[in-house]
Motif scaffolding. Structure first.
Motif, short mmCIF file in Angstrom:
data_model
loop_
_atom_site.label_atom_id
_atom_site.label_comp_id
_atom_site.label_asym_id
_atom_site.label_seq_id
_atom_site.Cartn_x
_atom_site.Cartn_y
_atom_site.Cartn_z
N GLU A 182 29.63 -32.75 43.11
CA GLU A 182 29.26 -33.70 44.16
C GLU A 182 27.78 -34.04 44.08
O GLU A 182 27.38 -35.19 44.30
N SER A 229 24.88 -26.38 48.51
CA SER A 229 26.32 -26.12 48.52
C SER A 229 26.75 -25.36 49.77
O SER A 229 27.92 -25.40 50.15
N CYS A 276 30.63 -27.66 43.88
CA CYS A 276 29.68 -28.46 44.67
C CYS A 276 28.70 -29.20 43.78
O CYS A 276 28.22 -30.29 44.13
N ASN A 308 29.57 -29.16 53.82
CA ASN A 308 29.43 -27.94 53.01
C ASN A 308 29.45 -26.66 53.84
O ASN A 308 30.02 -25.66 53.41
#
Length: 459
Positions: A351, A192, A348, A307
């Motif tokens: 994702e 992340s 995150c 990120n």
């Protein structure tokens, strides 16, 4: 240094290199994504003579002189007297008529800027020697917009590339290969922050904690990557202030064009459109429409796709003054820790879960292969609300909703029931409901539920 991942790209390159005729390969992607390392790894694995040249921001003559020196060294020749790059390239095409030879021109845009009409020179040589020579020419570059321009119809090299690789960031799974000793939870946390950029992931120290790695690399004065994000933006964007404004707005959660415009203080709508377009081409921002209404511009959102950039603008750029006058531990505890654990990483994780489903889909491991995955937008006229479900797949049987839970406690029957009731209220018709949990489940499984534990993502 061990090389990780990129299996698909390596297979494509090896297949191209083993062909009997001349081949032209174009490899491009953002800075630090591992293009040069991929090429060097492939060259090391191939039993073929190779000349690897990193182009310089200097004159044509200086570049030619440097390439000639490498050629002379490779073939044990006296100094070569070429003065133009076209002469050098033709020499290599002709020399490789009798045997394999690989030529890599890394950072090609630098040489291209120094030599007028270089694309045309290479096009002419490709056409002339394609069937007679065995030269494998690799053009590589980090200036994505420049490299993509080589593929447009008005460019001489259009249609001449035998292999094109747009090298993207690694996904969560390949990125975790760089730090295998961490727990699966910490692998999510590290991804992340540092994403799928190999250069960043190589810097992670497995003897340190996640917090210590974040501090050492990005969250203290003088950290290794403190200026990485802004330096990368400045390579391709002239007015960095506008990019900073856009990123700050997006880091606060604004994703619609109108909201970004209102929050960013960019001077005009055309300026914002230009900045967003540039950032999308640089692959640090992505534009995404819901899978159930892809043509609706009003429902299209903009999201930070890198990120490290997301982390930098959420915590470092916003609180830079505080970071510079505070103890790193105090700064982390006050400005990062709680939000990072409760908001940033769970977001995150969605994702990561999406990438996991795509990996499973590509490998054929899912019971039904889906056609689409993405956000699902809904309107609820009765309650006058609207919103999005972040991970929804569409296959021939209908929709499957997935909910990613990065919580300390297991997902319970109560949570599952509440989520399904919310979905049904919006009108989204799902034939299955998926839940992906950091801490497992306390749920009675039935045929409509898909329950995935965090550890399955890293098997």
């Amino acid at each position: 240094m061990k090389f990780y991942g990129r299996e698909t790209e390596k297979k494509k390159i090896f297949r191209c290199m083993r062909k009997e005729t001349s081949q032209s390969i174009l490899i491009y992607g953002r800075r630090r994504v591992g293009k040069s390392e991929l090429i060097k790894h492939c060259l090391h694995s191939l039993d073929q003579p190779a000349i690897y040249y990193e182009c310089k921001q200097t004159t044509e003559f200086n570049n030619v002189e440097s390439i000639c020196s490498l050629i002379a060294e490779q073939f044990n020749l006296p100094p070569l007297g070429f003065s133009h790059i076209g002469q050098v390239l033709e020499y290599l095409y002709r020399r490789s008529m009798d045997g394999d030879l690989i030529l890599v021109l890394d950072e090609y845009p630098y040489l291209r800027a120094a030599v007028k009409g270089l694309d045309s020179i290479i096009q002419s040589l490709i056409d002339r020697y394609h069937s007679e020579s065995k030269l494998k020419l690799i053009l590589c570059g980090s200036y994505v917009e420049t490299m993509k321009s080589l593929l447009t119809k008005n460019n001489p090299l259009y249609g001449r590339m035998d292999l094109i690789i747009d090298l993207k960031q690694m996904d969560y799974y390949e990125s975790a290969m760089f730090y295998p000793s961490f727990s699966d939870e910490d692998k999510v946390r590290l991804y992340s922050v540092f994403g799928g950029v190999p250069y960043y992931n190589r810097l992670i120290d497995q003897s340190l904690s996640v917090k210590e790695n974040i501090q050492e690399l990005i969250a203290m004065p003088g950290a290794r990557l403190e200026n990485e994000v802004t330096a990368y933006l400045q390579t391709e964007i002239s007015k960095i202030t506008n990019a900073n404004e856009v990123f700050e707005a997006m880091a606060k959660g604004f994703k619609r064009y109108s909201d970004i415009f209102d929050q960013s203080h960019v001077s005009s709508s055309p300026t914002l459109a230009d900045v967003l377009d540039k950032l999308i081409k640089m692959e640090v921002i992505r534009k995404e429409a819901p899978i159930n209404d892809e043509k609706n511009r009003k429902k299209t959102g903009y999201f930070i796709a890198d990120n490290l950039s997301a982390f930098f603008y959420r915590y470092i750029h916003r609180y830079l003054s505080q970071m510079n006058v505070m103890d790193p531990d105090v700064f982390f505890e006050r400005y990062i820790q709680k939000d990072f654990e409760e908001q940033y990483v769970p977001h995150c994780f969605e994702e990561v879960c999406k990438q996991y489903l795509i990996r499973m889909n590509r490998s054929g491991a899912l019971p039904v292969i889906f056609d689409q995955i993405g956000k699902y937008y809904y309107d609820d006229p009765a309650s006058r609300t609207n919103g999005e479900f972040d991970v929804v797949t569409s296959d021939p049987n209908g929709f499957i909703f997935y909910d990613a839970k990065f919580r300390k406690s297991p997902v319970t029957e109560k949570t599952v029931k509440e989520e399904i009731e919310q979905i049904e209220r919006t009108g989204l018709k799902c034939y299955k409901y998926g839940f992906i949990s950091r801490s497992g489940f306390d749920v009675q499984k039935d045929s409509t539920l898909i329950l995935i534990d965090l550890h399955e993502l890293y098997q």
